[in-house]
Every structure is written in C-alpha cells, then in structure tokens.
Design a protein around this motif. Structure first.
Motif: not given
Length: 447
Positions: A52-56, A184-187, A109-113, A209-212
């Motif tokens: 749910t990150r805004q940078s997603g 506040n995440g993906a689930a 932060d963000n990441g890619i798997k 979640p609000n992205g932040q």
C-alpha cells in the motif's frame, strides 16, 4: 555469480532514490522481460502485486512499461500479500511474478521481488543474469510484439479462497475472538475477511492504509497496539502481520508476544506427531534461538540452520525435501501450502491448533524456554566497512572466547539496510549484556 543490486530479498531502498527510481524500475522490468523471453516467443506473462505504499504506483507503472517494451504481458493484481503473488504466478501459469514492497520497512522505502514460474523466489544466479542484462544493451520488441497490460480484479479473492483451503475441512472458528493487525499493508482486506468467513469474531487493526502509514506503529514489528487490543477486548488471540503479510507474530490472550521460533516449534511438534514433518527436521536461520534447537533435539528432531533470509531457508527446504521452515522474525514457510512465508496461512495453522486442542493460546505459545538473546543494530555510512577493522575483529574474537561452550555470537551485515546486526546468546544475562555492549561500542567507533 555476484549480484550488484539484489540483496537477500530483492532490490530495496528509499523510494525515488537510486535504485528505487522510476528509471531504474523501467530498465529492470525490461531486463527481466528480456531474460524471460530468451526463446523469442510471444505470449509470455507476468503477474504483479504491490503493498500500500504511495511509491508503489510509480514503480508499478515503470515496471509495466519496461516489461511490455520487451513483449511481456502484464497482469496487475493491485494490493495483495507477497505470498499471493507466489501462489498466483503458479496458478495463472505466468512466467514471472513481481511483488512491489519493502516488507516491514517504513513507508519511504520500497522494493521489488521476483518470483519464477514455479512460484518460488528467483535464485541468486537468475538475479545475477538479470543484472547482467540490465547493464548491457539489449533488443526491445518489435512494434507488433509489444506486450499488453490489464487489471486482474479477482486476484485477492483467488488467494483468499486458497488460504481457506489450508484450514482443516469441517473446522470453524466460531466462538473465537481474534485481533488481526494488518500493518496498514497488503493484507488489510484479505486477512480480516478470511478470518470472518471461517467464523471468527474479528477485531481489525491497521486496515486503513493511506500510502504513508504502512508499518507505522502497527504490525509485526510494532505489536504493542495489537497487544493492548487483545487485553482490552478480551480476545482469545492476536495475529500481527507485516506490510506485505509474509511474516507473522502471535499474541496470546494475556497480551504476551510469541515470535517465529515458538510458532515453528509448535508446528514442528504437531506435524511430527501426525507423521507429516518430512525429513524429521525444521529449517531455520542462524538467528533462531538456541532454545528452539534444544526443544527439537528433545523431540528427536533436527534443526537445519541457514544464512539469514527466507530465500535461503526455502532453498535448503527444496534441496533436501523438508516441508517446514522459517525465521525467528516470523517468516513461516510451509511448502505444503505456499512457496514463501505466509503470515495469514501460518496464523490459520495456529488457530487450527487452538480449535483442535481446545487449549488457550497461552498454553501453545510457550513451547520452549528461550536462551537469553540480545540483538542490537548499528547503522553505518555508505562505503564504510566496520567489520574489517582490526579493533572490531579483536573485540568479536574476545567475545567468542568468553562465550565458548555457554553461548554464541553472530555478527552480520543486513541484506536490506546499511546496518550491522550484533546478536549474542548466553545463559548468563550479565555476561550477555557486557559482550553485546562491547561489540556495539567497537562497531560504532569504526562506523
């Protein structure tokens, strides 16, 4: 092969700073697409989820552009747990799965798997090959072969239905009051809905979640809110997930926290009794408590240790045919059910143990007496290498000598952040604190 960008769990960093930029994501998507289209054929597909990150949004669009430019067709899942991507990659016959998430890290932060077509995370060698493509020129698809992208609206529901099949058929959660903290995440939608559909009375936290606000004061790395909610609401259990829901911590009805080691001990014992623990062993990392190893030995079972990172746990499990493993941090890997750590399914396994045994959570979370353990993190500047300093090595060697036969020391660099992790275990807590503080002081001085 040496990897330059990939760490122990994909590529990770501060959003909009290298390597977590839109430009890098576009190139990475194109390189991954080129890697999976080495046969030159069309029709290859990739499923992509995110937390749910805004940078997603930025990274999702950039990766999509890169992937379609090399002819890959992209199926966009939206916010789903990391294990859902592993499951759907295999279920939807995709060539590649991608999860955009920095797991338990802060929102900035963000990441890619990456996941292979079998639903398991890519090997180190495959990631190194993608990096090699990334750093060289490669051919894009011809105009008529550019890929397409479309939204998959029911990806979350497909995963939810599968998760419910891992719960014993005919068993329900009627009468159980469950606090579920989704960080506040993906689930934030999937986990409460699954628990409610199985009959539990659900008290949900971290579902706005609000992205932040992902992992902000909630979730498995900040369980205090869930602990309070369990006690205040008279709940039977608390389940806390992290931002991408691949790890879990359990809270008993008294508000006490149990880590991944205790959950693995419970599952290993139950599975061994049922004759379903393959190889008579549990796979865990060097971070798992010495008490877990003693518990397993007492049951005639083995603890197979690996380097830190659930990918290395899974590699050992697959290589030797084991079906249960994980990390103290709460990654619980059950290859009978999932290709990676799955916090929701692990939580369901604990709930099944409660329902079948009719015992309270408090009697199930204390499987063994942990050996006193202390972990300290020391941040270091880019380019620094504190562990190479003679003074630091001397302090570590002295600590190992002092703990010989009664404990152990583990010093390592984080694979996802510029941190030195200083961990030690010892029966003598005074000695333990002295040893850890000495190493931390030496590393801080060098850093």
């Amino acid at each position: 092969m040496v990897r330059k960008f990939f760490g122990t769990d994909g590529i990770r960093g501060r959003a909009n700073s290298f390597p977590m930029t839109a430009e890098m994501a576009l190139k990475l998507g194109a390189a991954a697409g080129r890697y999976f289209r080495r046969d030159g054929k069309n029709g290859h597909r990739v499923v992509m989820g995110k937390d749910t990150r805004q940078s997603g949004y930025m990274l999702e669009n950039a990766l999509t552009a890169g992937l379609t430019s090399t002819g890959m067709n992209v199926l966009l899942l939206g916010p789903v747990p990391t294990p859902a991507v592993g499951y759907l990659t295999r279920s939807m016959r995709a060539d590649l799965g991608i999860m955009i998430s920095a797991s338990h890290n802060p929102a900035d932060d963000n990441g890619i798997k990456f996941f292979g077509p079998d639903g398991f995370k890519l090997s180190d060698d495959a990631e190194a090959e993608i990096e090699a493509i990334l750093e060289n020129d490669f051919q894009l698809a011809q105009p008529q072969n550019i890929g397409r992208a479309r939204r998959i609206d029911d990806g979350r529901h497909r995963y939810m239905e599968y998760a419910k099949t891992t719960f014993p058929q005919g068993l329900r959660l009627d009468g159980l009051k469950v606090v579920i903290d989704c960080a506040n995440g993906a689930a934030y939608r999937a986990a409460p809905d699954v628990l409610w559909e199985l009959g539990a009375e659900v008290i949900a936290l971290g579902v706005n979640p609000n992205g932040q606000n992902i992992n902000l004061g909630v979730g498995s790395t900040h369980p205090e809110a869930a602990q309070r909610a369990v006690v205040e609401n008279g709940a039977d259990i608390g389940i806390t997930l992290d931002g991408d829901a691949d790890r879990v911590m359990i809270i008993d009805e008294k508000g006490r926290l149990a880590d991944g080691d205790q959950l693995m001990a419970l599952l290993a014992g139950r599975w061994a009794d049922a004759g379903r623990l393959r190889g008579g062993a549990l796979v865990a990392t060097v971070m798992s408590n010495l008490g877990l190893e003693r518990f397993l030995t007492g049951r005639g079972l083995r603890l197979e240790r690996t380097a830190v990172g659930d990918r290395y746990v899974v590699e050992r499990m697959r290589g030797a045919g084991f079906n249960l493993g994980g990390e103290q941090s709460g990654h619980i890997v059950m290859t009978d059910y999932a290709t990676t750590g799955d916090g929701l399914i692990a939580g369901l396994q604990f709930l099944a143990a409660m329902a079948e045994s009719r015992e309270p959570a408090s009697s199930l979370v204390e499987q063994f007496e942990p050996v006193p353990q202390m972990l300290k993190n020391v941040r270091y500047a880019a380019g620094a290498d504190p562990l190479s300093r003679p003074a630091v090595r001397a302090v570590i060697a002295d600590a190992e000598t002092r703990l010989a036969g009664t404990g152990r020391v583990l010093i390592r660099k984080s694979g996802t952040e510029p941190l030195i992790r200083v961990m030690a275990e010892a029966e003598d807590e005074v000695l333990l604190k002295d040893v850890v503080s000495g190493i931390v002081a030496a590393v801080e001085s060098a850093a």
